[in-house]
Scaffold this motif. Structure first.
Motif, PDB file in Angstrom:
ATOM      1  N   SER A  92      -5.432  23.779  67.096  1.00 10.56           N
ATOM      2  CA  SER A  92      -5.190  22.362  67.351  1.00 10.56           C
ATOM      3  C   SER A  92      -4.801  22.175  68.823  1.00 10.56           C
ATOM      4  CB  SER A  92      -4.065  21.866  66.453  1.00 10.56           C
ATOM      5  OG  SER A  92      -2.876  22.539  66.767  1.00 10.56           O
ATOM      6  N   THR A  93      -5.082  20.997  69.323  1.00 14.49           N
ATOM      7  CA  THR A  93      -4.672  20.672  70.693  1.00 14.49           C
ATOM      8  C   THR A  93      -3.554  19.654  70.616  1.00 14.49           C
ATOM      9  OG1 THR A  93      -7.023  20.775  71.147  1.00 14.49           O
ATOM     10  CG2 THR A  93      -5.600  20.101  72.957  1.00 14.49           C
ATOM     11  N   PRO A  94      -2.409  19.968  71.215  1.00 13.75           N
ATOM     12  CA  PRO A  94      -1.293  19.025  71.135  1.00 13.75           C
ATOM     13  C   PRO A  94      -1.646  17.707  71.801  1.00 13.75           C
ATOM     14  CG  PRO A  94      -0.610  21.091  72.190  1.00 13.75           C
ATOM     15  CD  PRO A  94      -2.079  21.159  72.006  1.00 13.75           C
ATOM     16  N   GLY A  95      -1.035  16.653  71.317  1.00 16.64           N
ATOM     17  CA  GLY A  95      -1.292  15.328  71.888  1.00 16.64           C
ATOM     18  C   GLY A  95      -0.665  15.182  73.269  1.00 16.64           C
ATOM     19  N   TYR A  96      -1.114  14.183  73.961  1.00 15.67           N
ATOM     20  CA  TYR A  96      -0.528  13.900  75.267  1.00 15.67           C
ATOM     21  C   TYR A  96       0.873  13.328  75.086  1.00 15.67           C
ATOM     22  CZ  TYR A  96      -5.371  14.153  76.923  1.00 15.67           C
ATOM     23  OH  TYR A  96      -6.628  14.555  77.214  1.00 15.67           O
ATOM     24  N   SER A  97       1.707  13.574  76.063  1.00 18.53           N
ATOM     25  CA  SER A  97       3.042  12.994  76.027  1.00 18.53           C
ATOM     26  C   SER A  97       3.066  11.714  76.854  1.00 18.53           C
ATOM     27  CB  SER A  97       4.066  13.978  76.582  1.00 18.53           C
ATOM     28  OG  SER A  97       4.166  15.074  75.710  1.00 18.53           O
ATOM     29  N   ALA A  98       3.969  10.844  76.438  1.00 26.84           N
ATOM     30  CA  ALA A  98       4.087   9.583  77.166  1.00 26.84           C
ATOM     31  C   ALA A  98       5.408   9.567  77.908  1.00 26.84           C
ATOM     32  CB  ALA A  98       4.008   8.414  76.201  1.00 26.84           C
ATOM     33  N   VAL A  99       5.333   9.339  79.204  1.00 28.47           N
ATOM     34  CA  VAL A  99       6.551   9.148  79.984  1.00 28.47           C
ATOM     35  C   VAL A  99       6.782   7.645  80.041  1.00 28.47           C
ATOM     36  CG1 VAL A  99       7.682   9.474  82.202  1.00 28.47           C
ATOM     37  CG2 VAL A  99       6.111  11.213  81.326  1.00 28.47           C
ATOM     38  N   LEU A 100       7.890   7.220  79.475  1.00 30.38           N
ATOM     39  CA  LEU A 100       8.152   5.790  79.405  1.00 30.38           C
ATOM     40  C   LEU A 100       8.949   5.346  80.629  1.00 30.38           C
ATOM     41  CD1 LEU A 100       9.061   5.457  75.623  1.00 30.38           C
ATOM     42  CD2 LEU A 100       6.820   5.463  76.716  1.00 30.38           C
ATOM     43  N   THR A 101       8.974   4.042  80.808  1.00 30.89           N
ATOM     44  CA  THR A 101       9.739   3.493  81.930  1.00 30.89           C
ATOM     45  C   THR A 101      11.207   3.365  81.571  1.00 30.89           C
ATOM     46  OG1 THR A 101       9.312   1.302  81.104  1.00 30.89           O
ATOM     47  CG2 THR A 101       7.757   2.148  82.715  1.00 30.89           C
ATOM     48  N   LEU A 102      11.537   3.654  80.298  1.00 33.29           N
ATOM     49  CA  LEU A 102      12.912   3.471  79.834  1.00 33.29           C
ATOM     50  C   LEU A 102      13.891   4.364  80.585  1.00 33.29           C
ATOM     51  CD1 LEU A 102      12.837   3.312  75.941  1.00 33.29           C
ATOM     52  CD2 LEU A 102      12.695   1.444  77.580  1.00 33.29           C
ATOM     53  N   ASP A 103      15.097   3.905  80.658  1.00 34.58           N
ATOM     54  CA  ASP A 103      16.181   4.731  81.147  1.00 34.58           C
ATOM     55  C   ASP A 103      17.071   4.996  79.942  1.00 34.58           C
ATOM     56  OD1 ASP A 103      18.811   5.444  82.021  1.00 34.58           O
ATOM     57  OD2 ASP A 103      18.226   4.838  84.046  1.00 34.58           O
ATOM     58  N   LYS A 104      17.100   6.256  79.516  1.00 38.28           N
ATOM     59  CA  LYS A 104      17.780   6.578  78.266  1.00 38.28           C
ATOM     60  C   LYS A 104      19.240   6.148  78.281  1.00 38.28           C
ATOM     61  CE  LYS A 104      18.731  10.425  75.156  1.00 38.28           C
ATOM     62  NZ  LYS A 104      19.063  11.853  75.172  1.00 38.28           N
ATOM     63  N   SER A 105      19.899   6.305  79.418  1.00 36.50           N
ATOM     64  CA  SER A 105      21.323   5.960  79.418  1.00 36.50           C
ATOM     65  C   SER A 105      21.522   4.453  79.284  1.00 36.50           C
ATOM     66  CB  SER A 105      22.031   6.514  80.651  1.00 36.50           C
ATOM     67  OG  SER A 105      21.184   6.485  81.767  1.00 36.50           O
ATOM     68  N   LEU A 106      20.669   3.669  79.949  1.00 38.91           N
ATOM     69  CA  LEU A 106      20.773   2.220  79.785  1.00 38.91           C
ATOM     70  C   LEU A 106      20.426   1.813  78.363  1.00 38.91           C
ATOM     71  CD1 LEU A 106      19.202   0.765  83.062  1.00 38.91           C
ATOM     72  CD2 LEU A 106      21.605   1.103  82.494  1.00 38.91           C
ATOM     73  N   GLN A 107      19.396   2.477  77.839  1.00 40.96           N
ATOM     74  CA  GLN A 107      18.970   2.199  76.468  1.00 40.96           C
ATOM     75  C   GLN A 107      20.144   2.414  75.508  1.00 40.96           C
ATOM     76  OE1 GLN A 107      16.044   1.138  75.288  1.00 40.96           O
ATOM     77  NE2 GLN A 107      16.558   1.377  73.130  1.00 40.96           N
ATOM     78  N   GLU A 108      20.868   3.515  75.714  1.00 38.52           N
ATOM     79  CA  GLU A 108      21.971   3.822  74.807  1.00 38.52           C
ATOM     80  C   GLU A 108      23.110   2.826  74.953  1.00 38.52           C
ATOM     81  OE1 GLU A 108      22.502   8.042  75.441  1.00 38.52           O
ATOM     82  OE2 GLU A 108      21.578   8.415  73.485  1.00 38.52           O
ATOM     83  N   ILE A 109      23.405   2.470  76.180  1.00 40.84           N
ATOM     84  CA  ILE A 109      24.470   1.486  76.398  1.00 40.84           C
ATOM     85  C   ILE A 109      24.098   0.161  75.738  1.00 40.84           C
ATOM     86  CG2 ILE A 109      25.515   0.021  78.178  1.00 40.84           C
ATOM     87  CD1 ILE A 109      25.449   2.636  79.941  1.00 40.84           C
ATOM     88  N   ALA A 110      22.849  -0.252  75.962  1.00 42.05           N
ATOM     89  CA  ALA A 110      22.411  -1.525  75.405  1.00 42.05           C
ATOM     90  C   ALA A 110      22.525  -1.518  73.890  1.00 42.05           C
ATOM     91  CB  ALA A 110      20.967  -1.805  75.824  1.00 42.05           C
TER      92      ALA A 110
END
Lengths: 374, 659
Positions: B252-270
């Protein structure tokens, strides 16, 4: 002069019917190869031992064959009723105490083998029928009611016991053999017509009151096997796939996927012919079918040249035994008949079947050996 | 019994009877031979295929789905190994017995297992594997594996489970995965024609990014052809080459990964801030170029439960929850924008020269128009005010007058160019377009003429106007950036498993309002500056409706808003919102950007049934702003602290003022 010269010619070797022996031996060899394949699949460790067992049964069978060949078969007339009676006791014993196997009581465990009395009952049946029928004459009209009473009683007693086991397959085989012998003697036309009529009327009642559910299922699944492909129709479908997938030349020795990977049930006993058909194709399966037919022709020739009526009847009995077994077994394997647990003589694994068959063929050989009066 | 005496003559009488045997043998031979011919030669090829299918089992090697990472490479969605127990129906011999054996090990009742099995057989046919339980623990795996020989058809499989370490946080954005439904298979196969062939049991993205990115993220499943025996056991054999040339394995060939524009720390605070307050609604924080930094929809659900086959109980609860946890509220919930709309009105009236920044307008507590009295939230009114004060204090009457002066067509022409009433075009499913009404629209949709009174309600963002939080963020961002209407995006780039970029999203300016639009609309930068000053006073002014949101140094500009859930009688408007049943309480909005001069971040928050924009939606915006500036511009805040301005604006949120 001429007369003496002839006696001179009839040495032991000359008197033996070699045609029959060669045919039996050919079937044995094919049977062994085939059984080896059937018992040596990737997961068949549990049945590998059976191949060695079969070799032993075969050796024992041939010994019996030759012993009987050299004994005057007239001795059978003395033993017939004794054998019949003892065998009947064994059948009765099985019905009461037999080891429970496959949902039916069919075996007596003798330690070294599991003895199936209903199998030898066929031999005993041939003996007593040959004896009683040889006293009857069927000139002109054929056998009348009075002539038939005793043979039918001889059949009915073991028939009922075996049906009760329950082993409908064997019971039907038993009556097929007996029926063939009686019919061979010729019966009166009105009795024949009456029997057919009664049979046709009785069939629905037998269906409703006599047959067990599993027996009915086998018949309905034979008619529409795809109803329940994993259930009782499964065997029929897998067998057809096995036979058909062999195509013309087969998949090759020990390369039959249906048998090696255990898609075929009972592949070393009842479905041994599918193993053969899968691995050796149309060529292999028609050769075996042809060998059986040649064997039948040889046996008929022996019967017709028998020195007396008893010999002829014994031979005819043995002929119908092998014929009906082949007919029902192959018919089932190639999907022409419902699944009935009947072995293929000389090819299927099984001590009772092998010894019974070889004993019977020994009797035929004995009839052939003594075809000359002098 | 008399001794038998051989009599050859008697034997002769039987001779004619043998012909019956010849006939029987002849016909048997003929029939059997024809049957063999039929099976082996006519049907041989087909039956050979059957026997091949019998023995060869195709096993799909599920490709691991691609990861989702935040802008700094921190994991947001990943995979973890798991075990599942399945039954292969075609090998099962005695179902009740097998179920009896399995039941105590995996802790599911025997009857339920049988039910599950039968249901699957009915739905998926008798050859589809039936998954009994996944996410097995080590003990279960061990005990089940020991059972395998006794229970033909039983199989313990290694699988890759989708894992969401953030759990409930952001689950509407990331989405969840699940087994493809039978109905979906043809649709999906059509959709991905030539690329992927979907089958029963395949895991697919069912919502959010998992669904949108399916094509890139799922990879290519591998395949393994196994030889099995009648009991489904994998079978090797040395003596024969049963395998043939067909047997092979495709990795199998692994899928592509997506780099999101999110900032995990802001996401968590929000998320933590919003959910701790038990807020219902959506929050979106966006960089001024359209990169989404945080995305919260609340209440939420744990997508990990979907990954391992959600139970009907949890599913039922999610579906029947009155606050719709599965909805992505940032783009799917749309309400009247309320007073947040006033910034757009200010822009329109300034640009249309209805007013100048110096124009003073008298704003009493209510305005009579036609036969109706239109109220301000302040009974006494605001007196004589300019547009700055009108925004700062959120005067209704001021904007009623603007509405009357402008009329709906002008309002529509300007405000729809800001993106209200249009999908923002973000790469996510089921975005709602909201609504910016016009006379033509009303005629067409409702079949009635536009009423002059509706200019007034529209002017304060009530009536027909509807917007999603993301739309407001985009519109406010356009004001902050002085005319740049951008397309928000959350997928920064897609990378293959070696880290090579497959595709990258670039910020896209959809419209620049300082240039003349097709409709002839053009907004001067000066106009934006005035509006921004007004919005700045909302947060930083002495009488601003969102004073407490202020962070010294961050230079936040924003606007509060309240959406009435139902129309109330005049005196009802002044009754305490908090005393109403929750479903009748107002929705609160807060939209802000900062630093006002040259905004970097825009945040929109919708707090449903929270009564007020400032107290309901304001705090989460403040927290996010604080976190953003502490992380990206600590110097600005530090400077402000040094200047000692901090003490002046430490206020608690107050609910006294309406918005």
């Amino acid at each position: 002069m001429d007369f003496n010269f002839q006696i001179e010619e009839r040495t032991i070797l000359k008197r033996i019917n070699w045609d029959m022996i060669i045919l039996i031996f050919a079937l044995n060899i094919i049977g062994l190869f085939n059984l080896f394949s059937a018992t040596h699949g990737p997961h068949s460790q549990d049945i590998q031992q059976l191949f060695i067992n079969q070799l032993i049964w075969l050796a024992a069978g041939w010994s019996l064959f030759f012993m009987i060949t050299f004994v005057d078969y007239l001795i059978v007339t003395r033993l017939a009723y004794v054998v019949y009676f003892l065998n009947l006791c064994a059948v009765l014993y099985v019905s009461l105490f037999g080891t429970i196997a496959l949902g039916a009581q069919r075996w007596i465990d003798l330690g070294f083998m599991r003895y199936q009395p209903s199998e030898t009952m066929k031999l005993a049946m041939i003996m007593v029928l040959a004896k009683t029928l040889s006293h009857k004459s069927s000139y002109n009209l054929g056998l009348g009611v009075r002539d038939l009473i005793w043979p039918l009683i001889l059949l009915a007693v073991p028939f009922v016991l075996i049906v009760k086991q329950p082993d409908l397959g064997t019971a039907i085989m038993l009556s097929a053999i007996a029926g063939s012998m009686i019919f061979f003697m010729r019966i009166r036309r009105w009795i024949f017509i009456l029997l057919i009529t009664v049979g046709a009327i009785a069939a629905p009642f037998v269906w409703s009151y006599v047959l067990h559910d599993y027996q009915k299922a086998r018949i309905t699944n034979f008619i529409t096997p795809t109803n329940d492909p994993r259930g009782t129709g499964y065997n029929s479908i897998q067998s057809k796939i096995a036979v058909g997938s062999g195509k013309i030349f087969g998949k090759g020795f020990r390369k039959g996927t249906q048998s090696q990977l255990e898609f075929l049930p009972e592949r070393h006993t009842d479905f041994i012919y599918s193993v053969l058909s899968e691995e050796f194709g149309f060529i292999g399966s028609s050769i075996v079918l042809g060998l059986f037919c040649f064997l039948f022709l040889v046996i008929i020739r022996i019967a017709s040249s028998a020195r007396d009526k008893f010999g002829a009847l014994i031979t005819v009995g043995v002929l119908s035994y092998i014929f009906w077994h082949m007919f029902v077994n192959m018919g089932m394997v190639i999907g022409l008949l419902p699944i009935v647990g009947v072995p293929l003589p000389l090819l299927s694994y099984g001590g009772s079947s092998m010894l019974t068959t070889m004993t019977m063929l020994g009797l035929v050989s004995s009839v052939a050996y003594r075809r000359y009066l002098f | 019994m008399s001794e038998y005496i051989s009599n050859p003559e008697e034997a002769k009488e039987l001779l004619p009877r043998y012909k019956i045997f010849y006939i029987a043998i002849f016909f048997t031979f003929l029939i059997f031979l024809s049957r063999l011919w039929y099976l082996q030669i006519i049907e041989g090829t087909e039956l050979r295929e059957f026997s091949e299918k019998n023995r060869i089992k195709q096993i799909k090697n599920q490709a691991p789905r691609g990861l989702m990472l935040d802008r700094e490479g921190r994991v947001l969605v990943e995979n973890r190994p798991g075990f599942e127990v399945v039954l292969n129906p075609q090998y099962v011999e005695d179902l009740p017995e097998v179920a009896q054996m399995i039941a105590p090990i995996i802790g599911i009742e025997k009857d339920k297992l049988i039910q599950k099995f039968e249901r699957s057989k009915k739905q998926n046919g008798s050859y589809a594997q039936v998954k009994l339980k996944d996410n097995l623990n080590r003990d279960e795996v061990f005990r089940l594996k020991r059972l395998r020989l006794e229970a033909p058809g039983l199989e313990v499989r290694e699988t890759v489970l989708r894992s969401y370490p953030l759990k409930e946080n952001g689950s509407q954005l990331f989405g969840y995965v699940g087994e493809i439904s039978k109905k979906q298979i043809p649709t999906y196969n059509q959709l991905y024609k030539g690329k992927i062939v979907f089958e029963q049991g395949d895991i697919v993205g069912k919502s959010g990014l998992e669904e949108v990115l399916e094509k890139e993220i799922r990879g290519t499943d591998g395949m393994q052809l196994l030889q099995v025996d009648a009991h489904g056991r994998e079978t090797f054999s040395q003596t024969l080459d049963l395998y043939g040339e067909q047997i092979r394995e495709i990795e199998s060939t692994p899928g592509y990964s997506a780099v999101l524009t999110l900032d995990k720390s802001l996401q968590e605070i929000a998320y933590h801030h919003f959910s701790q307050q038990q807020r219902i609604g959506g929050v979106v924080a966006m960089r001024s170029n359209g990169e989404i930094l945080a995305w919260v929809s609340s209440p939420s659900f744990d997508p990990n439960e979907f990954a391992s086959g959600i139970s009907p109980q949890i599913w039922g609860k999610l579906i029947n929850d009155q606050f719709k946890p599965l909805r992505n509220k940032v783009i799917q919930d749309y309400f009247a924008p309320g007073s947040t709309f006033k910034a757009f009105m200010a822009m329109t009236s300034l640009q249309e020269k209805v007013i100048t920044p110096q124009t003073i307008i008298n704003c009493p507590g209510s305005l009579r128009f036609g036969r109706r009295e239109y109220h301000d939230h302040l009974k006494g009114g605001h007196g004589n005010i300019t547009v700055y004060e009108a925004l700062e204090r959120s005067s209704n009457v001021f904007f009623y007058k603007m509405g009357i002066a402008l009329g709906i067509e002008k309002m529509y022409n300007y405000i729809s160019t800001l993106g209200i009433g249009q999908r923002t075009g973000i790469e996510l499913p089921n975005e709602n377009s909201g609504l910016m009404p016009s006379a033509a629209w009303k005629k067409q949709a409702i079949g009635e003429e536009w009423q002059p009174g509706e200019n007034l309600s529209s002017a304060i963002g009530q009536g027909f106007v509807l917007a999603t939080p993301l739309q407001l963020a985009v519109a406010y961002n356009a004001i902050g950036t002085e005319g740049q209407v951008i397309k928000p995006f959350v997928v920064k780039k897609v990378v293959d498993h070696e880290g090579k970029t497959v595709r990258e999203s670039n910020p896209l300016v959809v419209r620049d309002l300082t240039q003349t639009q097709k409709t002839g609309i053009k907004v001067d930068p000066a106009t934006f500056k005035i509006v921004k000053d007004g919005l700045r006073r909302v947060v930083q002014g002495a009488r601003g409706t969102a004073r407490f949101v202020n962070i010294p140094g961050a230079d936040i500009a924003g606007k509060t808003g309240t959406t009435q859930v139902m129309g109330f009688a005049a005196n009802d408007i002044y009754s305490k919102c908090e005393n109403r049943p929750i479903l009748q309480r107002h929705h609160g909005w807060f939209v802000a950007f900062a630093p006002a001069n040259n905004p970097e971040i825009t945040i929109a928050a919708l707090a449903e049934h929270s009564c007020h924009g400032s107290s309901g939606a304001g705090p989460v915006v403040k927290e996010l702003m604080k976190a953003y500036f502490e992380k990206y511009h600590p110097e600005l805040i530090a400077e402000a602290l040094k200047k000692g301005k901090a003490s002046a604006t430490q206020e608690q949120p107050t609910n006294s003022e309406g918005e």
